[in-house]
Scaffold this active site. Structure first.
Site, PDB file in Angstrom:
ATOM      1  N   ASN A 149      -5.946   3.580 -20.608  1.00 17.62           N
ATOM      2  CA  ASN A 149      -5.900   3.335 -19.169  1.00 17.62           C
ATOM      3  C   ASN A 149      -6.320   4.632 -18.500  1.00 17.62           C
ATOM      4  O   ASN A 149      -5.775   5.691 -18.798  1.00 17.62           O
ATOM      5  CB  ASN A 149      -4.472   2.954 -18.760  1.00 17.62           C
ATOM      6  CG  ASN A 149      -4.264   2.997 -17.258  1.00 17.62           C
ATOM      7  OD1 ASN A 149      -5.184   2.713 -16.498  1.00 17.62           O
ATOM      8  ND2 ASN A 149      -3.058   3.350 -16.832  1.00 17.62           N
ATOM      9  N   GLY A 150      -7.316   4.551 -17.611  1.00 15.25           N
ATOM     10  CA  GLY A 150      -7.792   5.750 -16.924  1.00 15.25           C
ATOM     11  C   GLY A 150      -9.302   5.732 -16.872  1.00 15.25           C
ATOM     12  O   GLY A 150      -9.937   4.718 -17.178  1.00 15.25           O
TER      13      GLY A 150
ATOM     14  N   ARG B 259      -1.217  -5.149 -13.314  1.00 15.21           N
ATOM     15  CA  ARG B 259      -2.011  -3.918 -13.338  1.00 15.21           C
ATOM     16  C   ARG B 259      -3.499  -4.184 -13.520  1.00 15.21           C
ATOM     17  O   ARG B 259      -4.325  -3.275 -13.408  1.00 15.21           O
ATOM     18  CB  ARG B 259      -1.530  -2.995 -14.466  1.00 15.21           C
ATOM     19  CG  ARG B 259      -0.096  -2.544 -14.305  1.00 15.21           C
ATOM     20  CD  ARG B 259       0.289  -1.627 -15.421  1.00 15.21           C
ATOM     21  NE  ARG B 259      -0.396  -0.359 -15.343  1.00 15.21           N
ATOM     22  CZ  ARG B 259       0.037   0.693 -14.663  1.00 15.21           C
ATOM     23  NH1 ARG B 259       1.170   0.616 -14.012  1.00 15.21           N
ATOM     24  NH2 ARG B 259      -0.645   1.813 -14.639  1.00 15.21           N
TER      25      ARG B 259
ATOM     26  N   CYS C 284      -5.087  -1.256 -15.367  1.00 17.98           N
ATOM     27  CA  CYS C 284      -4.978  -1.481 -16.804  1.00 17.98           C
ATOM     28  C   CYS C 284      -3.518  -1.292 -17.227  1.00 17.98           C
ATOM     29  O   CYS C 284      -2.844  -0.362 -16.789  1.00 17.98           O
ATOM     30  CB  CYS C 284      -5.821  -0.551 -17.649  1.00 17.98           C
ATOM     31  SG  CYS C 284      -7.569  -0.800 -17.445  1.00 17.98           S
TER      32      CYS C 284
ATOM     33  N   HIS D  10     -15.430  -3.850  23.965  1.00 17.27           N
ATOM     34  CA  HIS D  10     -16.429  -2.829  23.618  1.00 17.27           C
ATOM     35  C   HIS D  10     -17.292  -3.269  22.429  1.00 17.27           C
ATOM     36  O   HIS D  10     -17.802  -2.435  21.691  1.00 17.27           O
ATOM     37  CB  HIS D  10     -15.737  -1.499  23.330  1.00 17.27           C
ATOM     38  CG  HIS D  10     -15.009  -0.960  24.517  1.00 17.27           C
ATOM     39  ND1 HIS D  10     -15.657  -0.469  25.632  1.00 17.27           N
ATOM     40  CD2 HIS D  10     -13.686  -0.876  24.810  1.00 17.27           C
ATOM     41  CE1 HIS D  10     -14.766  -0.089  26.532  1.00 17.27           C
ATOM     42  NE2 HIS D  10     -13.558  -0.340  26.052  1.00 17.27           N
TER      43      HIS D  10
ATOM     44  N   LYS E  98      -2.746  -3.553  -9.002  1.00 17.31           N
ATOM     45  CA  LYS E  98      -1.585  -3.091  -8.244  1.00 17.31           C
ATOM     46  C   LYS E  98      -1.584  -1.581  -8.060  1.00 17.31           C
ATOM     47  O   LYS E  98      -1.255  -1.071  -7.007  1.00 17.31           O
ATOM     48  CB  LYS E  98      -0.322  -3.533  -8.985  1.00 17.31           C
ATOM     49  CG  LYS E  98       0.961  -3.131  -8.315  1.00 17.31           C
ATOM     50  CD  LYS E  98       1.191  -3.961  -7.094  1.00 17.31           C
ATOM     51  CE  LYS E  98       2.465  -3.611  -6.363  1.00 17.31           C
ATOM     52  NZ  LYS E  98       2.380  -4.051  -4.965  1.00 17.31           N
TER      53      LYS E  98
ATOM     54  N   GLU F 212      -2.638  -4.496   8.953  1.00 18.57           N
ATOM     55  CA  GLU F 212      -1.966  -4.860   7.708  1.00 18.57           C
ATOM     56  C   GLU F 212      -2.095  -6.365   7.442  1.00 18.57           C
ATOM     57  O   GLU F 212      -2.325  -6.796   6.311  1.00 18.57           O
ATOM     58  CB  GLU F 212      -0.494  -4.409   7.757  1.00 18.57           C
ATOM     59  CG  GLU F 212       0.369  -4.849   6.602  1.00 18.57           C
ATOM     60  CD  GLU F 212      -0.129  -4.418   5.219  1.00 18.57           C
ATOM     61  OE1 GLU F 212      -1.063  -3.611   5.118  1.00 18.57           O
ATOM     62  OE2 GLU F 212       0.402  -4.935   4.227  1.00 18.57           O
TER      63      GLU F 212
ATOM     64  N   GLU G 126      -7.193  -9.805   1.121  1.00 16.05           N
ATOM     65  CA  GLU G 126      -7.052  -9.592  -0.331  1.00 16.05           C
ATOM     66  C   GLU G 126      -6.444 -10.792  -1.036  1.00 16.05           C
ATOM     67  O   GLU G 126      -6.879 -11.158  -2.121  1.00 16.05           O
ATOM     68  CB  GLU G 126      -6.263  -8.316  -0.646  1.00 16.05           C
ATOM     69  CG  GLU G 126      -4.830  -8.350  -0.215  1.00 16.05           C
ATOM     70  CD  GLU G 126      -4.050  -7.110  -0.627  1.00 16.05           C
ATOM     71  OE1 GLU G 126      -4.410  -6.456  -1.594  1.00 16.05           O
ATOM     72  OE2 GLU G 126      -3.049  -6.810   0.052  1.00 16.05           O
TER      73      GLU G 126
ATOM     74  N   LYS H 297      -3.888  -8.135   4.195  1.00 15.49           N
ATOM     75  CA  LYS H 297      -3.163  -9.101   3.346  1.00 15.49           C
ATOM     76  C   LYS H 297      -3.967 -10.393   3.222  1.00 15.49           C
ATOM     77  O   LYS H 297      -4.135 -10.940   2.143  1.00 15.49           O
ATOM     78  CB  LYS H 297      -1.807  -9.379   3.994  1.00 15.49           C
ATOM     79  CG  LYS H 297      -0.645  -9.487   3.085  1.00 15.49           C
ATOM     80  CD  LYS H 297       0.004  -8.215   2.659  1.00 15.49           C
ATOM     81  CE  LYS H 297      -0.878  -7.177   2.087  1.00 15.49           C
ATOM     82  NZ  LYS H 297      -0.240  -5.943   1.757  1.00 15.49           N
TER      83      LYS H 297
ATOM     84  N   TRP I  70      -8.345  -3.710 -16.086  1.00 13.39           N
ATOM     85  CA  TRP I  70      -8.936  -3.760 -14.761  1.00 13.39           C
ATOM     86  C   TRP I  70     -10.234  -2.976 -14.907  1.00 13.39           C
ATOM     87  O   TRP I  70     -10.209  -1.763 -15.125  1.00 13.39           O
ATOM     88  CB  TRP I  70      -8.009  -3.085 -13.754  1.00 13.39           C
ATOM     89  CG  TRP I  70      -8.377  -3.369 -12.335  1.00 13.39           C
ATOM     90  CD1 TRP I  70      -8.151  -4.524 -11.645  1.00 13.39           C
ATOM     91  CD2 TRP I  70      -9.030  -2.492 -11.430  1.00 13.39           C
ATOM     92  NE1 TRP I  70      -8.619  -4.411 -10.367  1.00 13.39           N
ATOM     93  CE2 TRP I  70      -9.167  -3.193 -10.203  1.00 13.39           C
ATOM     94  CE3 TRP I  70      -9.537  -1.186 -11.516  1.00 13.39           C
ATOM     95  CZ2 TRP I  70      -9.769  -2.617  -9.082  1.00 13.39           C
ATOM     96  CZ3 TRP I  70     -10.135  -0.625 -10.401  1.00 13.39           C
ATOM     97  CH2 TRP I  70     -10.242  -1.331  -9.197  1.00 13.39           C
TER      98      TRP I  70
HETATM   99  C1  F6R Z   1      -2.385  -3.967  -0.446  1.00 10.29           C
HETATM  100  C2  F6R Z   1      -2.189  -3.144  -1.592  1.00 10.29           C
HETATM  101  C3  F6R Z   1      -2.991  -1.904  -1.739  1.00 10.29           C
HETATM  102  C4  F6R Z   1      -2.040  -0.729  -1.919  1.00 10.29           C
HETATM  103  C5  F6R Z   1      -2.808   0.565  -2.211  1.00 10.29           C
HETATM  104  C6  F6R Z   1      -1.874   1.757  -2.325  1.00 10.29           C
HETATM  105  O1  F6R Z   1      -1.574  -5.100  -0.486  1.00 10.29           O
HETATM  106  O2  F6R Z   1      -1.359  -3.446  -2.398  1.00 10.29           O
HETATM  107  O3  F6R Z   1      -3.828  -1.710  -0.648  1.00 10.29           O
HETATM  108  O4  F6R Z   1      -1.282  -0.617  -0.762  1.00 10.29           O
HETATM  109  O5  F6R Z   1      -3.525   0.423  -3.391  1.00 10.29           O
HETATM  110  O6  F6R Z   1      -0.936   1.587  -3.337  1.00 10.29           O
HETATM  111  P1  F6R Z   1       0.364   2.502  -3.414  1.00 10.29           P
HETATM  112  O7  F6R Z   1       1.195   2.174  -2.244  1.00 10.29           O
HETATM  113  O8  F6R Z   1       0.995   2.123  -4.716  1.00 10.29           O
HETATM  114  O9  F6R Z   1      -0.092   3.923  -3.402  1.00 10.29           O
END
Ligand code: F6R
Length: 592
Positions: free
Chosen positions: A100-101, A27, A2, A494, A587, A471, A478, A475, A74
């Protein structure tokens, strides 16, 4: 999670708020809304459309009023629909709130307020706030008192901007969720973060927890200060170090591709002038009885890389934990333990909670953090800044490679052969020039084409390359909404081999030291019909498509992930998805 924004000053609020909202879109983007106080009363609009469309609808209709607030959501409590969009209002429509929260006692508050006669129109936890304020006013309190009383009433996390019809101030309160105030010339810009007001204000005040303020054209004042002049003084404004270019797309189509391309420069900032705090952090680690890495999502993967580096280069034990699982490992901490908390935003609630667990048990905390004005920066004993610049695409890209570089630099301080470590970092950095070139991008676009007709992808690697596989899978999942799973190379036999059939796409990561084993794994997969895509210094016998990434020793994963970021981006575009705004993600996840 948010984004909230407010404006009070001499200019019309609506264009500024809508502009700010667009910069907060990363956000959350489930719904959005705005409220402006105009001559004819309160103007409120909400929408589930993208903010750009919302802006076009609202701008022609908005009044010239110079005070207002806005929100991009969000969804947590309540569906992502119009009824749950902010601003939320009191029964009489005169108190407007953006939040927000997450309020943990929302149900209890709601029941009590309903019993007191309040009518709710949304399913949100946030709607309790305007009703609580309205109730306090009905009981004879002033607006200042009503806002100052909220910390006694709310349990959970909150950043709140509230406005009341007939009043020319915005009321601000935060706890556990970020809220800062941009200071312009006779104008104030409360917001979830700095990029939202960057074109308008160059100074910022960071609000403390449960320290309520009001801002109006006459200035900023602390609420409930008990009246003494010293108590009423607000925190000192600090200069903003970001510039507008760093938070705009420039000539790029999306923030994600801009940020992928920025990686060479981001890494150079770290390698050319390593943060002095690396030495202090290394000193803490030298005497540590145990070392744990904590992080969520991509930052967890960086933690796994830290664990890998410590094992291979320092021959030292350590453990990487997902932040949300840390409570089950926290009791193994002792005074003398070191926890390395990794976070781009520095606001991830799970990671901040892990830091609290660590502190409660006497552990020292090193924060590896990109956003230097964040809560993690304040909570850590030593902060290693990532310096990758604002990352506005929801998917982490440049902050990840900077995390890997920072971990390498940290280990360099402790390694028996620091020169060797430094050399591998530079080798990885140098190969990024080619990996972020236009030709690399079109190569990955062609791989995206050949993958697009599938619906499942396996990614395989050993050691540091397993971290890359994890990773890359995250990527691709998502950003492109593509089912992708990572496995350590040796694990395939396995169980996961059962997923492989005629034409199944598999991406294999390796370096020169693993060539023989990679050949073996590829032939195992090839005999079962897999289409093998390889990422390494040279192709394998059964590679159907090869992406060359030069060896850079243990630092190779820094470079290897880059083509995978490009693949995720190109796949998303092929599937007509917006890479900057993946479904159901935000984010910065500031709730537990
Ligand atoms: C993946 C992504 C999320 C963040 C996770 C942690 O692309 O963006 O998985 O990595 O929410 O966020 P931070 O690093 O801000 O604590």
């Amino acid at each position: 999670m948010c984004g909230i924004a407010g404006y009070v000053g001499a200019r019309p609020a609506a264009p500024i708020l809508l502009d700010s909202l667009q910069r907060l879109e990363y956000r959350g983007y489930d719904s959005c809304g705005i409220a402006v106080l105009g001559d004819a009363g309160v103007f409120v609009r909400r929408s589930v459309s993208p903010i750009s469309e919302f802006r076009n609808e609202v701008l022609p209709a908005a009044p010239e009023g110079t005070i207002g607030l806005a929100h991009t959501r969000w969804a947590t409590h309540g569906r992502a629909d119009l009824a749950n969009a902010h601003p939320l209002v009191s029964c009489d429509g005169k108190i407007l709130v953006v939040h927000n929260g997450v309020l943990e006692n929302a149900f209890e508050l709601r029941d009590r307020l309903i019993a007191q006669g309040h009518r709710f129109t949304s399913e949100t936890d946030s709607e309790t706030i305007p009703h609580l304020l309205e109730q306090a006013l009905a009981e004879g309190r002033t607006m200042d008192e009503a806002v100052a009383k909220l910390p006694e009433q709310l349990v959970g996390s909150y950043a709140i901007v509230a406005m009341r019809e007939g009043h020319d101030e915005l009321y601000l309160l935060r706890s556990g969720s970020p809220l800062v105030v941009g200071i312009g010339d006779g104008e104030y810009f409360p917001a979830s973060d700095i990029p939202s007001f960057l074109p308008y204000a160059q100074r910022v005040i960071y609000l403390h927890e449960n320290d309520p303020f009001a801002v109006g054209r006459k200035g900023i004042r602390r609420l409930g200060s008990g009246g003494t002049a010293a108590e009423a003084v607000p925190p000192l404004p600090q200069p903003v170090s970001l510039n507008v270019e760093s938070v705009s797309k420039g000539s790029f189509e999306h923030f994600m591709i801009k940020e992928i391309m920025e990686q060479v420069a981001a890494i150079a900032r770290l390698t050319d002038a390593p943060p002095p705090s690396l030495a202090t952090a290394a000193e803490l680690m030298r005497g540590a009885s145990s070392v744990k890495f904590v992080g969520a999502g991509t930052s967890y993967h960086a933690g796994l890389f830290g664990q890998f580096l410590m094992g291979t280069l320092l021959h030292t034990d350590s453990e990487a934990c997902v932040s949300s699982e840390f409570e089950f490992r926290a009791d193994t901490l002792r005074p003398g333990s070191v926890v390395i908390a990794m976070s781009q935003s520095g606001e991830t609630a799970d990671t901040l909670q892990a830091v609290r667990f660590a502190r409660d048990r006497g552990a020292r905390v090193i924060g590896l953090v990109n956003s230097e004005s964040s809560s993690l920066t304040r909570a850590a004993d030593v902060v290693i800044p990532l310096r990758s610049g604002p990352e506005l695409s929801v998917a982490a890209t440049k902050s990840y490679t900077s995390q890997l570089v920072a971990l390498n630099l940290l280990v360099e301080h402790l390694a028996a052969d620091p020169t060797g470590v430094a050399r591998t970092i530079l080798q990885a950095r140098d190969s990024l020039y080619e990996l972020t070139s236009d030709s690399a991008r079109s190569y990955m676009a062609s791989l995206a084409h050949s993958l697009a007709r599938h619906n499942h992808l396996l990614l395989i690697g050993r050691g540091g390359h397993y971290v890359t596989a994890l990773e890359a899978a995250l990527k691709i999942k998502e950003v492109a909404g593509f089912a992708s799973q990572a496995f350590p190379g040796g694990e395939m036999k396995h169980g996961p081999l059962a997923l492989v059939g005629e034409g199944s796409p598999v991406i294999l990561f390796y370096d020169r030291s693993q060539l023989a084993r990679a050949e073996l794994a590829a032939s195992e997969l090839g005999t079962r019909g897999a289409a093998i895509y390889t990422v390494g210094p040279q192709p394998l016998r059964s590679s159907s498509l090869h992406i060359r990434v030069n060896d850079a020793g243990v630092a190779t994963p820094i470079a290897q992930i880059v083509p995978m970021q490009l693949l995720a981006y190109e796949l998303a575009k092929l599937r007509q998805l917006d890479p900057d705004h993946p479904r159901n993600l935000a984010k910065s996840v500031t709730v537990l």
